[in-house]
Design a protein around this motif. Structure first.
Motif, mmCIF file in Angstrom:
data_model
loop_
_atom_site.group_PDB
_atom_site.id
_atom_site.type_symbol
_atom_site.label_atom_id
_atom_site.label_comp_id
_atom_site.label_asym_id
_atom_site.label_seq_id
_atom_site.Cartn_x
_atom_site.Cartn_y
_atom_site.Cartn_z
ATOM 1 N N ASN A 165 0.828 -1.211 0.000
ATOM 2 C CA ASN A 165 0.000 0.000 0.000
ATOM 3 C C ASN A 165 0.862 1.262 0.000
ATOM 4 O O ASN A 165 0.535 2.266 0.634
ATOM 5 N N ILE A 166 1.990 1.202 -0.710
ATOM 6 C CA ILE A 166 2.876 2.355 -0.865
ATOM 7 C C ILE A 166 2.712 2.868 -2.288
ATOM 8 O O ILE A 166 2.984 2.146 -3.253
ATOM 9 N N LYS A 167 2.260 4.104 -2.434
ATOM 10 C CA LYS A 167 1.986 4.704 -3.739
ATOM 11 C C LYS A 167 3.222 5.477 -4.216
ATOM 12 O O LYS A 167 3.881 6.167 -3.445
ATOM 13 N N VAL A 168 3.507 5.358 -5.508
ATOM 14 C CA VAL A 168 4.690 5.994 -6.095
ATOM 15 C C VAL A 168 4.260 6.921 -7.230
ATOM 16 O O VAL A 168 3.509 6.505 -8.120
ATOM 17 N N SER A 169 4.728 8.164 -7.208
ATOM 18 C CA SER A 169 4.379 9.138 -8.242
ATOM 19 C C SER A 169 5.601 9.949 -8.650
ATOM 20 O O SER A 169 6.503 10.192 -7.834
ATOM 21 N N MET A 170 5.606 10.374 -9.910
ATOM 22 C CA MET A 170 6.620 11.286 -10.425
ATOM 23 C C MET A 170 5.952 12.584 -10.848
ATOM 24 O O MET A 170 4.933 12.575 -11.546
ATOM 25 N N VAL A 171 6.521 13.715 -10.438
ATOM 26 C CA VAL A 171 6.066 15.033 -10.885
ATOM 27 C C VAL A 171 7.100 15.543 -11.886
ATOM 28 O O VAL A 171 8.300 15.579 -11.578
ATOM 29 N N GLU A 172 6.630 15.932 -13.079
ATOM 30 C CA GLU A 172 7.561 16.294 -14.153
ATOM 31 C C GLU A 172 7.307 17.725 -14.628
ATOM 32 O O GLU A 172 6.580 17.949 -15.604
ATOM 33 N N PRO A 173 7.898 18.706 -13.938
ATOM 34 C CA PRO A 173 7.650 20.110 -14.308
ATOM 35 C C PRO A 173 8.328 20.498 -15.620
ATOM 36 O O PRO A 173 9.421 20.028 -15.939
ATOM 37 N N MET A 174 7.672 21.386 -16.338
ATOM 38 C CA MET A 174 8.319 22.119 -17.433
ATOM 39 C C MET A 174 9.248 23.143 -16.762
ATOM 40 O O MET A 174 9.504 23.054 -15.560
ATOM 41 N N GLY A 175 9.706 24.130 -17.515
ATOM 42 C CA GLY A 175 10.552 25.159 -16.927
ATOM 43 C C GLY A 175 9.741 26.144 -16.104
ATOM 44 O O GLY A 175 8.833 26.788 -16.634
ATOM 45 N N PHE A 176 10.039 26.239 -14.811
ATOM 46 C CA PHE A 176 9.374 27.196 -13.922
ATOM 47 C C PHE A 176 10.439 28.037 -13.219
ATOM 48 O O PHE A 176 11.599 27.631 -13.116
ATOM 49 N N LYS A 177 10.030 29.187 -12.720
ATOM 50 C CA LYS A 177 10.974 30.084 -12.050
ATOM 51 C C LYS A 177 11.364 29.537 -10.684
ATOM 52 O O LYS A 177 10.559 29.539 -9.753
ATOM 53 N N THR A 178 12.595 29.041 -10.586
ATOM 54 C CA THR A 178 13.205 28.677 -9.304
ATOM 55 C C THR A 178 14.669 29.100 -9.395
ATOM 56 O O THR A 178 15.089 29.699 -10.382
ATOM 57 N N ASN A 179 15.451 28.741 -8.387
ATOM 58 C CA ASN A 179 16.871 29.106 -8.424
ATOM 59 C C ASN A 179 17.741 27.995 -9.004
ATOM 60 O O ASN A 179 18.960 28.006 -8.813
#
Length: 267
Positions: A165-179
């Motif tokens: 019952n361990i869920k695995v996800s990937m978040v794949e951002p485009m280019g966003f303003k960070t450092n």
């Protein structure tokens, strides 16, 4: 009972923004940083020392973490950095360092925490990847490769952890303003044949960073996954992400020509 969430690399960039929002929303947040003393009393959540490129640091961190908590609901793998440079001009040693943090460090920390998740028979692992883990662009070959590697690893791991019952996800951002651009490591090898292309890519990259959207959509996506009972594995974020992925998969020549047109038109 409020959920306890661990966010790696929580002293800057996406990690800091995500950790702050989770804290504001009432979650029990623990962040990590290589130099937590630098941020002492400046952040509203607890910050523990962790260098994911150091095996000893990972082991000692896990011991310290579970001496302070008895339950971890969510791990958000965010720590990492960018190696920038044309592929042939970037040394293999620099490429290995990129993998040691972005890939191996993330995997080693995840594996160190998995026994606790398995014992609980519950949990979520959310990894902040990149759209560059699904496509490739010039000047970021090793970064893209490290993010592709994470995609492959967690695609397999999700099947193995479902029984617990361990869920695995990937978040794949485009280019966003960070450092991330400010903290990037740039290769210094220069091959004359690439001189003009390198200049074009540098201008193209700067324009992309300058015109990037604010990071709010990424934060919202992470919070949505935290709240969902059964989140999807892939979560691309950003305007045009679906179109870009479709073009690369089904019309690669159009995708390639589009990128090269933008790079060549940068100067």
């Amino acid at each position: 009972m409020k959920q306890t969430i661990l966010v790696t690399g929580a002293s800057s960039g996406f990690g800091l923004l995500i950790a702050n929002r989770l804290h504001e929303n009432g979650y029990h947040v623990i962040g990590t940083s290589r130099n937590p003393d630098k941020y002492k009393d400046k952040l509203p959540f607890k910050l523990l020392a962790l260098d994911i490129a150091d095996d000893h640091s990972i082991v000692s961190f896990a011991r310290q973490l579970f001496s302070q908590i008895d339950h971890l609901d969510v791990l958000i793998n965010n720590a990492g950095y960018l190696v920038r440079g044309l592929a042939e001009e970037t040394s293999v040693e620099l490429g290995k360092q990129q993998f040691e943090t972005n890939f191996w460090g993330t995997i080693k920390l995840t594996n160190e925490l998995l026994p606790y998740f398995r014992k609980q028979k519950q949990g979520k692992i959310i990894t902040i990847g990149s759209i560059l883990g699904l496509i490739g662009l010039p000047n970021v070959a090793y970064y893209s490769a490290s993010k592709h590697a994470l995609e492959g690893y967690f695609k397999s791991l999700r099947f193995e952890l479902k029984q617990f019952n361990i869920k695995v996800s990937m978040v794949e951002p485009m280019g966003f303003k960070t450092n991330i651009g400010e903290n990037a490591v740039t290769s210094h090898g220069e091959i004359n044949d690439y001189d003009i292309f390198r200049q074009k890519v540098a201008v193209f990259t700067k324009k992309e960073f300058d015109n990037a959207a604010g990071p709010e959509p990424v934060i919202n996506t992470v919070l949505k996954i935290v709240d969902e009972e059964d989140p999807k594995f892939n979560a691309p974020v950003g305007k045009g992400s679906s179109l870009i992925l479709t073009l690369q998969r089904f019309a690669y020549s159009i995708f390639e020509n589009s990128i090269l047109k933008r790079v060549n038109g940068a100067l």
